[in-house]
Write a protein that holds these residues in place. Structure first.
Motif, PDB file in Angstrom:
ATOM      1  N   UNK A  17     -26.746 -40.478  51.522  1.00  0.00           N
ATOM      2  CA  UNK A  17     -25.182 -39.727  50.127  1.00  0.00           C
ATOM      3  C   UNK A  17     -26.285 -39.439  48.874  1.00  0.00           C
ATOM      4  N   UNK A  18     -26.973 -38.441  48.837  1.00  0.00           N
ATOM      5  CA  UNK A  18     -27.829 -38.556  47.693  1.00  0.00           C
ATOM      6  C   UNK A  18     -27.176 -37.512  46.303  1.00  0.00           C
ATOM      7  N   UNK A  19     -27.364 -37.748  45.214  1.00  0.00           N
ATOM      8  CA  UNK A  19     -26.782 -36.922  44.233  1.00  0.00           C
ATOM      9  C   UNK A  19     -27.432 -36.439  43.855  1.00  0.00           C
ATOM     10  N   UNK A  20     -26.769 -35.119  43.691  1.00  0.00           N
ATOM     11  CA  UNK A  20     -27.223 -33.607  43.216  1.00  0.00           C
ATOM     12  C   UNK A  20     -28.416 -33.751  42.122  1.00  0.00           C
ATOM     13  N   UNK A  21     -28.407 -34.938  41.009  1.00  0.00           N
ATOM     14  CA  UNK A  21     -29.186 -35.500  40.405  1.00  0.00           C
ATOM     15  C   UNK A  21     -30.217 -35.507  41.472  1.00  0.00           C
ATOM     16  N   UNK A  22     -31.832 -35.316  41.047  1.00  0.00           N
ATOM     17  CA  UNK A  22     -32.691 -35.615  41.874  1.00  0.00           C
ATOM     18  C   UNK A  22     -33.249 -36.824  41.447  1.00  0.00           C
ATOM     19  N   UNK A  23     -33.540 -37.898  42.849  1.00  0.00           N
ATOM     20  CA  UNK A  23     -34.059 -39.550  43.008  1.00  0.00           C
ATOM     21  C   UNK A  23     -35.302 -39.560  43.227  1.00  0.00           C
ATOM     22  N   UNK A  24     -36.128 -40.888  42.990  1.00  0.00           N
ATOM     23  CA  UNK A  24     -37.445 -41.213  44.371  1.00  0.00           C
ATOM     24  C   UNK A  24     -36.610 -42.209  45.355  1.00  0.00           C
ATOM     25  N   UNK A  25     -37.395 -42.163  46.274  1.00  0.00           N
ATOM     26  CA  UNK A  25     -36.578 -43.395  47.464  1.00  0.00           C
ATOM     27  C   UNK A  25     -37.865 -43.617  48.097  1.00  0.00           C
TER      28      UNK A  25
END
Length: 213
Positions: A17-25
């Motif tokens: 369930x990623x967001x439309x703003x990028x993240x680091x995982x």
């Protein structure tokens, strides 16, 4: 009491369930059934055959209790979404510059529960070969994928419109002090949360993931 099916999309939301703003995982090791191929997924018979094989294997394992053939450690679960690794012959990102889909190399894949060991996979591969002799089950393999640190973003819209979302992701990766680390062993990764046969192109949801350092 009915035991709820395990759905990775819900139990491990950070990976699906990623967001439309990028993240680091940080992505742990996971088992996948994989099939390699080449060509435009929209027109390639090889790609369609790969998907037929992946779903045949995945659902045969999933439905094994109905045949009194459940593997040790089996639990009820939702078959995971289709995923894909994509690259070009020179190991460049397949979404940079001119896009020639006929040059795509790909690995189509579906995540499996941890109880799917090599022995379990081989057992059900034989069963699928007997039930569906037109499928070349030798093309499929069980492999552990360990992606590690990645940048991730949700793309909403047509697959052809992904480059703009990918640029947003890669710009974020650089701004966060990392670099994109796409290589022969770490690929551009997509997770398909929508069925394009049932969802309008502008509403398709695709998780896009790039390995980073």
């Amino acid at each position: 009491m009915t035991v709820e099916k395990v759905d990775f999309k819900k139990t491990q939301k950070e990976f699906y369930q990623a967001k439309t703003s990028p993240t680091i995982i940080d992505v742990p090791e996971m088992p996948f059934i994989m099939v390699n191929g080449k060509g435009d997924p929209n027109t390639s018979a090889t790609y369609k055959q790969a998907l037929d094989l992946l779903y045949a294997l995945s659902y045969t394992i999933k439905m094994s209790p109905k045949q009194n053939d459940a593997p040790d450690g089996y639990f009820d679960y939702v078959v995971a979404p289709l995923e894909g690794l994509w690259w070009l012959p020179n190991d460049a990102s397949p979404f940079s510059g001119h896009l020639d889909k006929d040059q795509f190399n790909w690995t189509a894949m579906i995540r499996q529960p941890d109880f799917v060991t090599v022995a379990v996979f081989e057992h059900f591969r034989e069963i699928v070969q007997e039930k569906k002799p037109t499928l070349d089950v030798s093309l499929a393999r069980l492999e552990m994928l360990s992606e590690g640190l990645c940048g991730q973003i949700m793309h909403i819209g047509s697959y052809d419109d992904e480059p703009a979302t990918i640029k947003t992701l890669d710009d974020f990766i650089v701004a966060s002090g990392h670099r994109v680390d796409i290589s022969a062993t770490r690929r551009h990764h997509e997770i398909y949360l929508s069925d394009p046969r049932r969802v309008a192109p502008e509403k398709l949801k695709t998780v896009i993931r790039h390995p980073i350092q």
